[in-house]
Design an enzyme around this catalytic site. Structure first.
Site, PDB file in Angstrom:
ATOM      1  N   GLU A 128       1.106  -0.923  -0.481  1.00  0.00           N
ATOM      2  CA  GLU A 128       0.019   0.365  -0.231  1.00  0.00           C
ATOM      3  C   GLU A 128       0.616   1.360  -0.059  1.00  0.00           C
ATOM      4  O   GLU A 128       0.727   2.245  -0.525  1.00  0.00           O
ATOM      5  CB  GLU A 128      -0.713  -0.201   1.079  1.00  0.00           C
ATOM      6  CG  GLU A 128      -2.427   1.103   1.150  1.00  0.00           C
ATOM      7  CD  GLU A 128      -3.215   0.967   2.215  1.00  0.00           C
ATOM      8  OE1 GLU A 128      -3.783   0.534   1.836  1.00  0.00           O
ATOM      9  OE2 GLU A 128      -3.051   0.691   3.612  1.00  0.00           O
ATOM     10  N   GLU A 185       2.499   2.081  -3.912  1.00  0.00           N
ATOM     11  CA  GLU A 185       1.313   2.450  -4.223  1.00  0.00           C
ATOM     12  C   GLU A 185       0.876   4.128  -4.156  1.00  0.00           C
ATOM     13  O   GLU A 185       0.448   4.540  -5.082  1.00  0.00           O
ATOM     14  CB  GLU A 185      -0.020   1.394  -4.554  1.00  0.00           C
ATOM     15  CG  GLU A 185      -1.115   1.769  -5.167  1.00  0.00           C
ATOM     16  CD  GLU A 185      -2.516   0.776  -4.784  1.00  0.00           C
ATOM     17  OE1 GLU A 185      -4.016   1.204  -5.045  1.00  0.00           O
ATOM     18  OE2 GLU A 185      -2.520   0.029  -3.480  1.00  0.00           O
ATOM     19  N   CYS A 244      -9.401  -2.128   3.327  1.00  0.00           N
ATOM     20  CA  CYS A 244      -8.662  -3.734   4.504  1.00  0.00           C
ATOM     21  C   CYS A 244     -10.088  -4.059   4.639  1.00  0.00           C
ATOM     22  O   CYS A 244     -10.258  -5.123   5.063  1.00  0.00           O
ATOM     23  CB  CYS A 244      -8.031  -3.243   5.699  1.00  0.00           C
ATOM     24  SG  CYS A 244      -6.364  -2.398   5.569  1.00  0.00           S
ATOM     25  N   SER A 262      -7.064   1.409  -3.120  1.00  0.00           N
ATOM     26  CA  SER A 262      -5.801   1.427  -2.934  1.00  0.00           C
ATOM     27  C   SER A 262      -6.210  -0.304  -3.788  1.00  0.00           C
ATOM     28  O   SER A 262      -7.468  -0.833  -3.085  1.00  0.00           O
ATOM     29  CB  SER A 262      -5.109   1.341  -1.476  1.00  0.00           C
ATOM     30  OG  SER A 262      -4.424  -0.314  -1.205  1.00  0.00           O
ATOM     31  N   LYS A 310     -15.393 -10.078   7.410  1.00  0.00           N
ATOM     32  CA  LYS A 310     -14.368 -10.790   6.557  1.00  0.00           C
ATOM     33  C   LYS A 310     -15.494 -11.821   6.627  1.00  0.00           C
ATOM     34  O   LYS A 310     -14.744 -12.642   4.991  1.00  0.00           O
ATOM     35  CB  LYS A 310     -13.349 -11.439   7.954  1.00  0.00           C
ATOM     36  CG  LYS A 310     -12.980  -9.928   8.070  1.00  0.00           C
ATOM     37  CD  LYS A 310     -11.784  -9.612   7.218  1.00  0.00           C
ATOM     38  CE  LYS A 310     -11.536  -8.396   7.257  1.00  0.00           C
ATOM     39  NZ  LYS A 310      -9.919  -7.810   6.045  1.00  0.00           N
ATOM     40  N   GLU A 350     -16.712 -11.045   2.389  1.00  0.00           N
ATOM     41  CA  GLU A 350     -14.959 -10.897   2.015  1.00  0.00           C
ATOM     42  C   GLU A 350     -14.243 -11.987   1.290  1.00  0.00           C
ATOM     43  O   GLU A 350     -14.218 -12.627  -0.198  1.00  0.00           O
ATOM     44  CB  GLU A 350     -13.871 -10.372   2.959  1.00  0.00           C
ATOM     45  CG  GLU A 350     -13.291  -9.551   2.075  1.00  0.00           C
ATOM     46  CD  GLU A 350     -12.016  -8.978   2.861  1.00  0.00           C
ATOM     47  OE1 GLU A 350     -11.150  -7.758   2.832  1.00  0.00           O
ATOM     48  OE2 GLU A 350     -11.199  -9.383   3.900  1.00  0.00           O
ATOM     49  N   GLU A 396     -13.162 -12.368  -5.439  1.00  0.00           N
ATOM     50  CA  GLU A 396     -11.879 -12.068  -6.293  1.00  0.00           C
ATOM     51  C   GLU A 396     -11.057 -12.512  -5.208  1.00  0.00           C
ATOM     52  O   GLU A 396     -10.277 -12.380  -5.767  1.00  0.00           O
ATOM     53  CB  GLU A 396     -12.250 -10.408  -6.198  1.00  0.00           C
ATOM     54  CG  GLU A 396     -13.527  -9.486  -6.816  1.00  0.00           C
ATOM     55  CD  GLU A 396     -15.087  -9.664  -6.476  1.00  0.00           C
ATOM     56  OE1 GLU A 396     -15.349  -8.307  -6.283  1.00  0.00           O
ATOM     57  OE2 GLU A 396     -15.203  -9.883  -4.968  1.00  0.00           O
ATOM     58  N   CYS A 409     -11.239  -1.951  14.447  1.00  0.00           N
ATOM     59  CA  CYS A 409     -11.197  -3.105  14.085  1.00  0.00           C
ATOM     60  C   CYS A 409     -11.460  -4.139  15.650  1.00  0.00           C
ATOM     61  O   CYS A 409     -12.276  -4.693  15.317  1.00  0.00           O
ATOM     62  CB  CYS A 409     -10.415  -4.523  13.499  1.00  0.00           C
ATOM     63  SG  CYS A 409      -9.835  -3.867  11.301  1.00  0.00           S
TER      64      CYS A 409
END
Length: 596
Positions: A283, A286, A310, A330, A369, A372, A377, A526
């Site tokens: 990151e 990037e 994230c 990102s 999560k 996710e 993907e 989190c």
């Protein structure tokens, strides 16, 4: 200074600040008034009426949560009229509630169950309406189960989704005896704008909203000797797990957590903090690439500000609400998904294992999560990168099921190979942590010097303010980064989706100009995730944050680029940040979603 007024609670003279609710005033004197719809995170609603009290001279009982104290008030919290009223309210709630408590996921941590126990509701004076109600259970989401038969219509979930998150996936539908908590056109949770953040679960007082658990699937994988089961643990888990197992709020239990996971039978106990450090390398590179593309090449295809990626709740939110800004994200996968992709490639190759026989499990503070890991993907390893996601609460259940006395465990270290991390990886668990970790590394890469804050603690991005801003001036950079000389790097941090909306709207209006923004879906980041121990409150989240930063302070290495295992994986496998291989395994893109 607020004006003081005098009141009486149960014949005890009390002095409180003007405007204090009766509920808070009673708490200051050690008097407990029961509540169900009330929560410190949310606005006052006064829906459930369990907190009623008697004010001498008034005919009707008053809701303590919604009634401010007035000079000379004489309040009774334990009169016959109050006790009888509360008991009947609880009985009425139970008449419409599927009270099969022993088979309920929230058994032992249900506020309605506790009230029924405290008030010893031994008989049922009202007709049982459960068989007459057409209750439904929505299990289509990979993250959340919504069971209408357990709902008491306190509307905490509705207020949570509106006030904390600004999503409004849940609302009140119908009136009277048909009233229910519903989604848009009563679609499944998986088919509406729900971000899977799980804050509704954290604030639900009963079992009406719970995470979809995968405990038995993980037990089955551990029992299968033909499989190699690896587990990763997110940074926020180590400051939350202890709350479920006898420790104080915010206790750091990292070593005991590792020991417990090894006793449960996992073949390798590894650390998401390792891939958090890896995320910073990708990151950070990037970000620097985008800054160069904007400031040097003036490439219109390069988009700033760059937003972190994230938080899966935030990702789904921007897909729905601001799809035109998806190219500002990102391209980095989250640390969980980076870890999963590497578990079935780098780890498998190094350990000489068949990736088809590896089961990748993650322990996360987050219900999003789960969603996710099921995204299309997330199969760049050639397999599903992360097979099962368990919340902090689910891990605590497994530890209890295994009969492990958690408090008596000796600390153990993570296994090697994707198990070593730095303090920068740890602070991912708190709001502002990703930003701070990135700045520690990016600033040093650009200037060759440590970030100019005492002990590396970038305090402007810390704390529980909804939106935080920081500006770091880059001076005397290394020759390669000379184009950044004198640049004021403008950063922002937002936690809770309601605050993400504020930042995004300010960017849309042209009022705010940033280079880099950290977004976290949950309050506190989190550590306040939808999979963390219940209850949650601002005080509890602050204690967890203090523990996160204490863990960081105590670590030998506190900058991601100094992690020896990160250095090794680039040398042996990935080549360099943003290389072709790392781009294939560790990066992705997202697509717009409809709002309705």
């Amino acid at each position: 200074m607020a004006k003081k007024i005098k009141i009486t609670i149960n014949e005890l003279a009390v002095e409180v600040e003007q405007g204090t609710s009766i509920l808070d005033a009673a708490g200051q004197t050690g008097v407990i008034i029961p509540t169900l719809c009330y929560h410190k995170d949310l606005c006052v609603a006064g829906n459930c009426r369990v907190c009623v009290v008697e004010i001498v001279g008034q005919k009707r009982l008053s809701a303590a949560c919604a009634t401010p104290c007035e000079e000379g008030m004489d309040i009774l919290t334990n009169s016959f009229k109050v006790r009888n009223s509360r008991k009947h309210i609880i009985e009425l709630l139970l008449s419409e509630h599927n009270a099969d408590c022993t088979r309920c996921y929230k058994n032992g941590n249900c506020e309605l169950q506790k009230l029924a126990s405290d008030y010893k509701i031994m008989t049922q004076d009202f007709i049982r309406l459960v068989p007459l109600k057409n209750y439904t259970i929505d299990q289509f989401s990979p993250s959340i189960i919504k069971d209408d038969s357990k709902c008491i219509r306190c509307q905490r979930c509705v207020r949570t989704c509106e006030e904390l998150q600004g999503v409004n996936a849940l609302t009140v539908a119908y009136k009277g005896d048909r009233m229910k908590i519903a989604t848009f056109f009563e679609k499944p949770m998986n088919d509406v704008i729900c971000t899977n953040c799980g804050q509704c679960i954290n604030h639900c007082p009963t079992g009406a909203l719970v995470e979809k658990n995968y405990i038995e699937e993980v037990w089955d994988a551990i029992a299968d000797k033909g499989l190699h089961v690896v587990v990763q643990t997110a940074p926020a888990v180590r400051v939350g797990l202890g709350e479920e197992l006898g420790f104080e709020y915010g206790a750091r239990v990292t070593g005991k957590m590792v020991a417990a996971l090894k006793r449960l039978g996992f073949d390798a106990v590894l650390d998401t903090d390792f891939s958090a450090d890896l995320t910073i390398m990708e990151e950070g590179t990037e970000l620097l690439t985008r800054l160069k593309g904007t400031l040097v090449s003036h490439d219109p295809e390069v988009k700033l500000p760059m937003a972190t990626s994230c938080s899966p709740g935030w990702i789904k939110y921007i897909e729905h609400m601001y799809p035109e800004y998806l190219n500002h994200l990102s391209t980095c996968k989250s640390p969980q998904q980076m870890f999963g992709a590497l578990a079935k490639t780098y780890y498998a190759k190094t350990r000489n294992l068949d990736p088809a026989k590896i089961v990748s499990v993650s322990i996360m503070p987050c219900t999003a999560k789960k969603f996710e890991s099921s995204r299309p993907e997330m199969h760049d390893s050639g397999y599903r990168d992360v097979d099962y996601v368990l919340t902090t609460r689910e891990l605590a259940i497994m530890i209890k099921q295994a009969g492990i006395d958690f408090m008596k465990l000796d600390d153990m270290p993570f296994d090697q190979l994707m198990g070593e991390s730095t303090g920068a990886g740890v602070i991912f668990g708190a709001t502002g942590g990703v930003m701070e970790a990135a700045l520690r590394t990016v600033y040093e890469i650009v200037t060759g010097r440590e970030v100019p804050f005492e002990h590396l603690n970038i305090t402007p991005v810390r704390g529980m303010d909804g939106v935080k801003e920081a500006t770091i001036k880059i001076e005397s950079p290394l020759e390669e980064w000379a184009f950044l000389d004198g640049v004021d790097l403008k950063c922002a941090v937002a936690h809770g989706l309601i605050n993400a909306k504020k930042v995004m709207d300010s960017i849309l209006s042209g009022k705010s100009i940033y280079h880099f923004i950290e977004f976290m879906a949950c309050p506190g980041g989190c550590l306040g995730g939808g999979g963390q121990p219940i209850p949650t409150s601002p005080e509890i989240r602050r204690k967890r944050a203090e523990a996160i930063y204490a863990e960081d302070e105590g670590m030998k290495l506190r900058k991601s680029h100094l992690n020896p295992e990160v250095i090794r994986i680039y040398a042996d496998f990935l080549d360099k940040p943003m290389s072709e291989k790392s781009h294939h395994l560790l990066h992705t893109k997202y697509a717009p979603r409809e709002r309705f």
